[in-house]
Design a protein around this motif. Structure first.
Motif, PDB file in Angstrom:
ATOM      1  N   MET A 138       0.828  -1.187   0.000  1.00 49.79           N
ATOM      2  CA  MET A 138       0.000   0.000   0.000  1.00 49.79           C
ATOM      3  C   MET A 138       0.877   1.256   0.000  1.00 49.79           C
ATOM      4  O   MET A 138       1.821   1.353   0.780  1.00 49.79           O
ATOM      5  N   PRO A 139       0.600   2.217  -0.874  1.00 46.79           N
ATOM      6  CA  PRO A 139       1.434   3.427  -0.917  1.00 46.79           C
ATOM      7  C   PRO A 139       1.415   4.159   0.422  1.00 46.79           C
ATOM      8  O   PRO A 139       0.362   4.414   0.996  1.00 46.79           O
ATOM      9  N   GLY A 140       2.599   4.500   0.913  1.00 48.56           N
ATOM     10  CA  GLY A 140       2.704   5.219   2.171  1.00 48.56           C
ATOM     11  C   GLY A 140       2.544   4.354   3.395  1.00 48.56           C
ATOM     12  O   GLY A 140       2.449   4.893   4.501  1.00 48.56           O
ATOM     13  N   ALA A 141       2.481   3.015   3.230  1.00 54.83           N
ATOM     14  CA  ALA A 141       2.286   2.143   4.390  1.00 54.83           C
ATOM     15  C   ALA A 141       3.477   2.215   5.339  1.00 54.83           C
ATOM     16  O   ALA A 141       3.303   2.233   6.559  1.00 54.83           O
ATOM     17  N   PHE A 142       4.696   2.255   4.785  1.00 56.38           N
ATOM     18  CA  PHE A 142       5.882   2.307   5.639  1.00 56.38           C
ATOM     19  C   PHE A 142       5.907   3.601   6.453  1.00 56.38           C
ATOM     20  O   PHE A 142       6.197   3.582   7.656  1.00 56.38           O
ATOM     21  N   GLY A 143       5.602   4.715   5.829  1.00 54.51           N
ATOM     22  CA  GLY A 143       5.573   5.988   6.558  1.00 54.51           C
ATOM     23  C   GLY A 143       4.514   6.020   7.638  1.00 54.51           C
ATOM     24  O   GLY A 143       4.736   6.550   8.732  1.00 54.51           O
ATOM     25  N   VAL A 144       3.352   5.437   7.350  1.00 52.20           N
ATOM     26  CA  VAL A 144       2.287   5.387   8.357  1.00 52.20           C
ATOM     27  C   VAL A 144       2.710   4.537   9.554  1.00 52.20           C
ATOM     28  O   VAL A 144       2.493   4.907  10.713  1.00 52.20           O
ATOM     29  N   LEU A 145       3.358   3.398   9.283  1.00 48.34           N
ATOM     30  CA  LEU A 145       3.827   2.538  10.374  1.00 48.34           C
ATOM     31  C   LEU A 145       4.896   3.239  11.208  1.00 48.34           C
ATOM     32  O   LEU A 145       4.902   3.128  12.438  1.00 48.34           O
ATOM     33  N   VAL A 146       5.798   3.968  10.556  1.00 48.29           N
ATOM     34  CA  VAL A 146       6.851   4.675  11.293  1.00 48.29           C
ATOM     35  C   VAL A 146       6.248   5.752  12.189  1.00 48.29           C
ATOM     36  O   VAL A 146       6.615   5.873  13.372  1.00 48.29           O
ATOM     37  N   ARG A 147       5.316   6.528  11.654  1.00 44.77           N
ATOM     38  CA  ARG A 147       4.685   7.579  12.466  1.00 44.77           C
ATOM     39  C   ARG A 147       3.905   6.979  13.638  1.00 44.77           C
ATOM     40  O   ARG A 147       3.900   7.535  14.742  1.00 44.77           O
ATOM     41  N   LYS A 148       3.257   5.855  13.395  1.00 41.69           N
ATOM     42  CA  LYS A 148       2.505   5.211  14.471  1.00 41.69           C
ATOM     43  C   LYS A 148       3.435   4.718  15.573  1.00 41.69           C
ATOM     44  O   LYS A 148       3.163   4.900  16.774  1.00 41.69           O
ATOM     45  N   GLU A 149       4.576   4.102  15.202  1.00 44.62           N
ATOM     46  CA  GLU A 149       5.521   3.602  16.203  1.00 44.62           C
ATOM     47  C   GLU A 149       6.180   4.746  16.967  1.00 44.62           C
ATOM     48  O   GLU A 149       6.383   4.653  18.181  1.00 44.62           O
ATOM     49  N   VAL A 150       6.538   5.817  16.276  1.00 45.96           N
ATOM     50  CA  VAL A 150       7.135   6.977  16.958  1.00 45.96           C
ATOM     51  C   VAL A 150       6.164   7.564  17.967  1.00 45.96           C
ATOM     52  O   VAL A 150       6.531   7.898  19.107  1.00 45.96           O
ATOM     53  N   SER A 151       4.897   7.675  17.578  1.00 49.86           N
ATOM     54  CA  SER A 151       3.886   8.203  18.497  1.00 49.86           C
ATOM     55  C   SER A 151       3.702   7.297  19.711  1.00 49.86           C
ATOM     56  O   SER A 151       3.577   7.772  20.845  1.00 49.86           O
ATOM     57  N   ASP A 178       8.350  -4.363   5.641  1.00 53.20           N
ATOM     58  CA  ASP A 178       7.946  -2.996   5.978  1.00 53.20           C
ATOM     59  C   ASP A 178       7.638  -2.861   7.464  1.00 53.20           C
ATOM     60  O   ASP A 178       8.001  -1.864   8.101  1.00 53.20           O
ATOM     61  N   LEU A 179       6.975  -3.882   8.027  1.00 50.33           N
ATOM     62  CA  LEU A 179       6.644  -3.817   9.459  1.00 50.33           C
ATOM     63  C   LEU A 179       7.902  -3.845  10.314  1.00 50.33           C
ATOM     64  O   LEU A 179       8.062  -3.029  11.232  1.00 50.33           O
ATOM     65  N   LEU A 180       8.822  -4.779  10.014  1.00 47.11           N
ATOM     66  CA  LEU A 180      10.035  -4.888  10.821  1.00 47.11           C
ATOM     67  C   LEU A 180      10.936  -3.666  10.638  1.00 47.11           C
ATOM     68  O   LEU A 180      11.527  -3.166  11.603  1.00 47.11           O
ATOM     69  N   ASN A 181      11.039  -3.167   9.417  1.00 47.67           N
ATOM     70  CA  ASN A 181      11.835  -1.961   9.175  1.00 47.67           C
ATOM     71  C   ASN A 181      11.250  -0.753   9.891  1.00 47.67           C
ATOM     72  O   ASN A 181      11.991   0.085  10.418  1.00 47.67           O
ATOM     73  N   ALA A 182       9.915  -0.663   9.908  1.00 47.93           N
ATOM     74  CA  ALA A 182       9.283   0.464  10.594  1.00 47.93           C
ATOM     75  C   ALA A 182       9.524   0.400  12.097  1.00 47.93           C
ATOM     76  O   ALA A 182       9.737   1.439  12.741  1.00 47.93           O
ATOM     77  N   LYS A 183       9.506  -0.812  12.674  1.00 46.70           N
ATOM     78  CA  LYS A 183       9.791  -0.948  14.104  1.00 46.70           C
ATOM     79  C   LYS A 183      11.184  -0.426  14.427  1.00 46.70           C
ATOM     80  O   LYS A 183      11.382   0.312  15.404  1.00 46.70           O
ATOM     81  N   PHE A 184      12.171  -0.819  13.620  1.00 47.31           N
ATOM     82  CA  PHE A 184      13.555  -0.416  13.893  1.00 47.31           C
ATOM     83  C   PHE A 184      13.779   1.067  13.600  1.00 47.31           C
ATOM     84  O   PHE A 184      14.401   1.781  14.395  1.00 47.31           O
ATOM     85  N   VAL A 185      13.283   1.546  12.467  1.00 51.74           N
ATOM     86  CA  VAL A 185      13.524   2.943  12.074  1.00 51.74           C
ATOM     87  C   VAL A 185      12.858   3.901  13.052  1.00 51.74           C
ATOM     88  O   VAL A 185      13.451   4.924  13.438  1.00 51.74           O
ATOM     89  N   ALA A 186      11.643   3.600  13.483  1.00 51.73           N
ATOM     90  CA  ALA A 186      10.947   4.492  14.421  1.00 51.73           C
ATOM     91  C   ALA A 186      11.691   4.569  15.750  1.00 51.73           C
ATOM     92  O   ALA A 186      11.882   5.670  16.306  1.00 51.73           O
ATOM     93  N   SER A 187      12.130   3.431  16.272  1.00 50.91           N
ATOM     94  CA  SER A 187      12.876   3.451  17.528  1.00 50.91           C
ATOM     95  C   SER A 187      14.206   4.172  17.377  1.00 50.91           C
ATOM     96  O   SER A 187      14.630   4.923  18.273  1.00 50.91           O
ATOM     97  N   LEU A 188      14.882   3.970  16.232  1.00 51.31           N
ATOM     98  CA  LEU A 188      16.157   4.640  16.022  1.00 51.31           C
ATOM     99  C   LEU A 188      15.979   6.147  15.867  1.00 51.31           C
ATOM    100  O   LEU A 188      16.844   6.925  16.292  1.00 51.31           O
ATOM    101  N   ILE A 189      14.881   6.577  15.282  1.00 54.46           N
ATOM    102  CA  ILE A 189      14.606   8.015  15.167  1.00 54.46           C
ATOM    103  C   ILE A 189      14.429   8.630  16.546  1.00 54.46           C
ATOM    104  O   ILE A 189      14.982   9.703  16.847  1.00 54.46           O
ATOM    105  N   VAL A 190      13.671   7.962  17.410  1.00 54.56           N
ATOM    106  CA  VAL A 190      13.461   8.489  18.760  1.00 54.56           C
ATOM    107  C   VAL A 190      14.779   8.529  19.535  1.00 54.56           C
ATOM    108  O   VAL A 190      15.084   9.515  20.227  1.00 54.56           O
ATOM    109  N   ILE A 191      15.596   7.481  19.411  1.00 57.19           N
ATOM    110  CA  ILE A 191      16.889   7.446  20.101  1.00 57.19           C
ATOM    111  C   ILE A 191      17.812   8.538  19.574  1.00 57.19           C
ATOM    112  O   ILE A 191      18.508   9.218  20.353  1.00 57.19           O
ATOM    113  N   SER A 192      17.826   8.744  18.267  1.00 58.31           N
ATOM    114  CA  SER A 192      18.697   9.768  17.675  1.00 58.31           C
ATOM    115  C   SER A 192      18.296  11.160  18.147  1.00 58.31           C
ATOM    116  O   SER A 192      19.156  11.973  18.526  1.00 58.31           O
ATOM    117  N   ILE A 193      17.006  11.444  18.138  1.00 59.54           N
ATOM    118  CA  ILE A 193      16.548  12.761  18.586  1.00 59.54           C
ATOM    119  C   ILE A 193      16.893  12.981  20.058  1.00 59.54           C
ATOM    120  O   ILE A 193      17.328  14.074  20.461  1.00 59.54           O
TER     121      ILE A 193
END
Length: 368
Positions: free
Chosen positions: A52-65, A165-180
């Motif tokens: 689905m278009p934008g599914a990865f971005g939606v998952l990342v935003r959901k995990e970050v939130s 996409d699900l596993l990548n979103a889990k890792f990328v979202a957590s890494l974004i929060v840690i980096s910030i």
């Protein structure tokens, strides 16, 4: 007249029913097409179908939130922030004493905020090296198995979303929060030090601090990937959390004890030893010690934040003679610790690859 119109009405009704049945069959085929297109064997113009278009971005935003709003993240952030502020306070007291003395050196002053202490508390990098893994473990130990236990993993996978996409979103979202979090903490420390001491950072100090923060993110990312791997392997979050904490305790405390026992067992005999035997012994112990990710992090950050460190291995008298006692440039320090940075990156990629393979091979069912 009524007898003639009755068969016509029945024929019309049969025609309407056949048209409705044909329309329902066509709609059913249209609804089935996206499901078939999301499979592995589907093809559209010779290319693999996408999710689905934008599914990865939606998952990342959901995990970050979810991470930002959770009490677990707030508690871990508060613990790390308080300990770092305490180490900053002790470092400022030591810097004031050094600047107030006659032989106080005002070179690389801001770097000393991260590396020195008055002895009452560990240094900034000591706290980060010890508590950083807890942050990575706390954000990833239930990344997958909690979704499985709640029954939401099968619902997510029922959508046209690929597993990677699900596993990548889990890792990328957590890494974004840690980096910030670590970038904010590092810049806040540098800003407070500049305001209190009154000495602005040089460009080389700024580059060294940025490099230190990036190495810290890689270090915490390794523990994050390790916890995600255990969350994929074990179905219970308590089991995955205990496994991660056991690995952290092993490398933090017990690994050094094991190395000391090995060092006593393989130490060369003093009466018959040679210089080459001593060098081989030191090199062997150094490489055994570098198996630990904490050692890699400690060597990398110490070299980047202490420009006077010129070598990380044993040196002979011939190598020491003629050496100039001056700080290394930033480029040379970065080249010196490049193997340590590569080692941390490799460990992170290995854990991510293992979790990726395990997750793709698992069967997903409702509450299974």
């Amino acid at each position: 007249m009524a007898k003639e119109t009755t068969p016509n009405a029945a024929a019309k009704l049969n025609g309407y029913a056949s048209q409705a049945k044909a329309w329902l069959h066509s709609r059913r085929d249209m609804l089935r097409k996206p499901v078939r297109a999301s499979g592995e064997g589907a093809a559209d113009g010779g290319r693999r179908s996408r999710s689905m278009p934008g599914a990865f971005g939606v998952l990342v935003r959901k995990e970050v939130s979810d991470h930002i709003r959770s009490w677990r993240f707030i508690l871990l952030l508060g613990i790390i922030a308080l300990t770092c502020v305490a180490s900053l306070y002790t470092a400022l007291n030591s810097i004031r004493d050094a600047l107030g003395s006659e032989d106080g050196v005002q070179e690389f002053v801001l770097l000393k905020l991260f590396t020195i202490s008055d002895g009452t508390l560990p240094t900034f990098i000591g706290f980060v090296g010890f508590l950083g893994p807890l942050l990575g473990i706390g954000m990833g130990f239930d990344a997958v198995n909690s979704e499985r236990n709640k029954g939401t993993l099968s619902r997510i996978m029922a959508q046209p979303i690929h597993r990677d996409d699900l596993l990548n979103a889990k890792f990328v979202a957590s890494l974004i929060v840690i980096s910030i979090m670590f970038l904010t903490l590092g810049f806040l420390t540098m800003a407070l030090g500049t305001l209190i001491i009154g000495i602005p950072p040089t460009f080389e100090e700024f580059l060294r601090i940025i490099s230190f923060l990036l190495v810290t993110i890689f270090y915490v990312g390794f523990w994050l990937n390790l916890s995600i791997m255990f969350s994929v392997r074990f179905r219970q979050p308590a089991t995955s959390a205990l496994s991660c904490i056991a690995v952290w305790l092993f490398f933090s405390f017990f690994y050094d004890m094991i190395l000391q026992l090995i060092a006593k067992g393989i130490a060369p005999n003093a009466p018959t030893t040679t210089v080459q035997d001593v060098l081989n012994y030191q090199n062997l112990m150094m490489w055994l010690n570098r198996i630990s990710p904490y050692t890699l992090f400690n060597e990398a950050t110490t070299t980047l934040l202490v420009p006077s460190v010129r070598n990380l291995g044993p040196l002979t008298n011939e190598q020491v003679i003629g050496a100039i006692a001056s700080p290394l440039p930033f480029g040379q320090s970065l080249l010196l610790v490049w193997p340590q940075i590569t080692g941390l990156t490799a460990l992170t990629l290995i854990c991510f690859a293992l979790s990726y393979v395990l997750f793709l091979r698992q069967e997903i069912r409702g509450r299974s």
